[in-house]
Every structure is written in structure tokens, then in C-alpha cells.
Scaffold this active site. Structure first.
Site, mmCIF file in Angstrom:
data_model
loop_
_atom_site.group_PDB
_atom_site.id
_atom_site.type_symbol
_atom_site.label_atom_id
_atom_site.label_comp_id
_atom_site.label_asym_id
_atom_site.label_seq_id
_atom_site.Cartn_x
_atom_site.Cartn_y
_atom_site.Cartn_z
ATOM 1 N N HIS A 268 50.313 -12.229 -34.803
ATOM 2 C CA HIS A 268 50.078 -13.612 -34.362
ATOM 3 C C HIS A 268 50.712 -14.586 -35.340
ATOM 4 O O HIS A 268 51.067 -14.217 -36.459
ATOM 5 C CB HIS A 268 48.567 -13.878 -34.333
ATOM 6 C CG HIS A 268 47.973 -13.846 -35.695
ATOM 7 N ND1 HIS A 268 47.528 -12.667 -36.294
ATOM 8 C CD2 HIS A 268 47.793 -14.816 -36.632
ATOM 9 C CE1 HIS A 268 47.102 -12.938 -37.509
ATOM 10 N NE2 HIS A 268 47.252 -14.227 -37.755
ATOM 11 N N THR B 49 49.423 -17.952 -37.013
ATOM 12 C CA THR B 49 48.253 -18.819 -37.190
ATOM 13 C C THR B 49 48.667 -20.281 -37.092
ATOM 14 O O THR B 49 49.650 -20.689 -37.718
ATOM 15 C CB THR B 49 47.627 -18.602 -38.593
ATOM 16 O OG1 THR B 49 47.339 -17.210 -38.763
ATOM 17 C CG2 THR B 49 46.357 -19.409 -38.782
ATOM 18 N N HIS C 190 54.639 -18.603 -39.483
ATOM 19 C CA HIS C 190 55.098 -17.230 -39.727
ATOM 20 C C HIS C 190 54.263 -16.231 -38.929
ATOM 21 O O HIS C 190 53.189 -16.576 -38.430
ATOM 22 C CB HIS C 190 54.926 -16.901 -41.208
ATOM 23 C CG HIS C 190 53.476 -16.824 -41.584
ATOM 24 N ND1 HIS C 190 52.717 -17.967 -41.830
ATOM 25 C CD2 HIS C 190 52.613 -15.788 -41.664
ATOM 26 C CE1 HIS C 190 51.474 -17.607 -42.077
ATOM 27 N NE2 HIS C 190 51.365 -16.295 -41.973
ATOM 28 N N THR D 264 52.693 -12.571 -40.002
ATOM 29 C CA THR D 264 52.539 -11.540 -41.035
ATOM 30 C C THR D 264 52.810 -10.182 -40.401
ATOM 31 O O THR D 264 52.216 -9.840 -39.377
ATOM 32 C CB THR D 264 51.119 -11.560 -41.624
ATOM 33 O OG1 THR D 264 50.898 -12.815 -42.252
ATOM 34 C CG2 THR D 264 50.921 -10.442 -42.653
HETATM 35 O O1 ACK Z 1 48.829 -13.837 -41.535
HETATM 36 P P1 ACK Z 1 48.011 -15.041 -41.405
HETATM 37 O O2 ACK Z 1 48.608 -16.321 -41.015
HETATM 38 O O3 ACK Z 1 47.107 -15.227 -42.695
HETATM 39 O O4 ACK Z 1 46.821 -14.701 -40.398
HETATM 40 C C1 ACK Z 1 45.607 -14.495 -41.054
HETATM 41 C C2 ACK Z 1 44.494 -15.203 -40.335
HETATM 42 O O5 ACK Z 1 44.319 -16.451 -40.998
HETATM 43 C C3 ACK Z 1 43.168 -14.433 -40.375
HETATM 44 O O6 ACK Z 1 42.840 -14.117 -41.679
HETATM 45 C C4 ACK Z 1 45.220 -16.568 -42.071
HETATM 46 N N1 ACK Z 1 44.498 -17.181 -43.181
HETATM 47 C C5 ACK Z 1 43.513 -16.645 -43.945
HETATM 48 N N2 ACK Z 1 43.074 -17.546 -44.837
HETATM 49 C C6 ACK Z 1 43.790 -18.680 -44.649
HETATM 50 C C7 ACK Z 1 43.813 -19.956 -45.260
HETATM 51 N N3 ACK Z 1 42.988 -20.271 -46.261
HETATM 52 N N4 ACK Z 1 44.700 -20.861 -44.805
HETATM 53 C C8 ACK Z 1 45.550 -20.566 -43.807
HETATM 54 N N5 ACK Z 1 45.574 -19.385 -43.180
HETATM 55 C C9 ACK Z 1 44.710 -18.446 -43.595
HETATM 56 C C10 ACK Z 1 45.721 -15.179 -42.376
#
Ligand code: ACK
Length: 224
Positions: free
Chosen positions: A72, A74, A152, A154
Site C-alpha cells: 500500500h 500510506t 512510497h 514499502t
Molecule cells: O510503509 P508505511 O508507509 O509505513 O506503511 C506503514 C503503515 O503506516 C502501518 O504501520 C506507516 N507508518 C507507521 N508509523 C507512521 C508514522 N508515524 N508516520 C507515517 N506513517 C507511519 C507505515
């Protein structure tokens, strides 16, 4: 009737359709395989070194031990509402309107660092409407980076590294590019990952795809 607040998700974002998710996982493996076989990479293993292992060989597929269950991009991390601004984000007309709608994501680059491997997402104007205005400032408060620079997917993380790191690593690349650093052109990849490979020191590798990868997705919330 009582006024009930909507439940807030762990995060909002664009979730890849199953077939495109499978395709992107394969593409990610191909990227890591070709990167690992690149002469220039083999000569620059030090930032990836994990101690006792062979200094001239590294299995990147094993190195990036973890991969998200659902690929995904985010848009807003809410932590079920614990994050300030989550409620406001969820209440936006644009967010409500987009919920459960289909979007095509455009991936312009793949990157790997000693911490993460990911895909850079180029958001369209429509998609930028769903992008929080403070996403980049959160990570780099002193810099003014283009809106959406942090977008992005991941693809994997090294042991003990959290997924949130991928967007932080991407911003590091963008920051270097903004300051005029092109990266050192250290090779080419072919096939499904055709493009130029740039090296930015400290084990930061970026593949600029000669043809953008398009993946279908649904904008939604993750509540798991
Ligand atoms: O790979 P990502 O974008 O990084 O997708 C996961 C998703 O949320 C579920 O954990 C993102 N994520 C985790 N903590 C944060 C944060 N503090 N700020 C922004 N994105 C986050 C994580």
C-alpha cells in the site's frame, strides 16, 4: 440518538489490487536480484555489512527479511485516532469522497538502503488532494520538499527496522536531489526493471525506471 464518531483506522492509504500486488512483489525481487549482482554494488557492501558475513556476497532477499502483508501507499497514519489531526483528515470532503474509489498509482523509481527497499510513488493532482500538508515537514522540519515527496510503497525492511522508515529514506533521496546531487550513475538494469542505477553514498541506491510502473489500487482505511 447519540452522536457517534467514526472509527479511525490505523492508517488511510491506497491498497494495491491483488494481481498488481503480486506483480510488484515479483518486480521487487527482480530489482534486488539485479542490484545484488551489480559489480558496483558488490564493491560497496560495507554499509550493508552485518558483521561476520562474507564481505563480497550478500543475499538481499534475505537481508530484507520483512515485507508488509498488504502492499500500500500510506496517505495518513492515524494510529486509530491517537495521532493529532487524524479526525480532521478523516472529515475532509475529499477523503470521504475518495473512500473505496479506485486509483492508478504511478511508480517512477525503486530504491534500496541498508534499512529499507521501496517504490517511489508519483501522486497525480487528484491523489495529492488526499495528501496531508504536513507529511514531509514531519520528517524534515527544516526543509521545503515538494508535496507528496514522501509517497512510497514499502516493499521490505531489514530486521529490526520499522515500515515508517521507508518514507524517511525516500525523503533523504529527494533532499539530496533537491540540493543538486544527481547520484553517481553506476549501472543499468534490464527487463521489467529497466532503468538507470544511481548511488548516493551510505548504501543508498535508486533505480530510475525508464518506464513507470502503473498499479491499480483502492483508497481505503486499514483497521487491523
Ligand atoms: O510503509 P508505511 O508507509 O509505513 O506503511 C506503514 C503503515 O503506516 C502501518 O504501520 C506507516 N507508518 C507507521 N508509523 C507512521 C508514522 N508515524 N508516520 C507515517 N506513517 C507511519 C507505515
Amino acid at each position: 440518538p447519540t452522536l457517534e464518531k467514526d472509527l479511525l483506522p490505523l492508517y488511510f492509504g491506497w491498497f494495491l489490487a491483488k494481481r498488481d500486488e503480486d506483480y510488484l512483489r515479483k518486480t521487487s525481487h527482480e530489482f534486488l536480484e539485479q542490484l545484488g549482482n551489480l559489480k558496483a554494488f558488490k564493491k560497496r557492501l560495507q554499509p550493508f555489512s552485518v558483521g561476520s558475513e562474507d564481505k563480497h556476497k550478500l543475499d538481499l532477499m534475505k537481508y530484507f527479511a520483512k515485507s508488509p502483508n498488504i502492499l500500500h501507499c500510506t496517505s495518513k497514519f492515524c494510529d486509530y485516532g491517537k495521532i493529532v489531526g487524524s479526525e480532521e483528515y478523516a472529515q475532509q470532503e475529499a477523503v470521504k469522497k475518495a473512500y473505496s474509489k479506485g486509483y492508478t498509482l504511478h511508480l517512477s523509481a525503486l530504491f534500496a538502503t541498508p534499512r529499507t527497499v521501496g517504490a517511489q510513488v508519483e501522486l497525480t493532482a487528484d491523489q495529492l488532494l488526499l495528501w496531508p500538508s504536513d507529511a514531509e515537514k514531519e520528517v524534515m522540519p527544516k526543509d521545503t520538499l515538494p508535496r507528496g515527496s514522501r509517497a512510497h510503497i514499502t516493499l521490505g525492511t531489514a530486521a529490526d527496522v520499522q515500515d515508517v522508515q521507508t518514507g524517511i529514506d525516500l525523503l533523504e533521496f529527494v533532499k539530496l536531489q533537491q540540493s543538486g546531487k544527481e547520484g553517481e550513475n553506476l549501472g543499468e538494469m534490464s527487463g521489467s526493471v529497466a532503468g538507470k542505477v544511481s548511488y548516493y553514498d551510505n548504501g543508498m541506491w535508486m533505480l530510475n525506471l525508464s518506464q513507470k510502473i502503473e498499479v491499480r489500487s483502492i483508497f481505503s482505511g486499514y483497521y487491523g
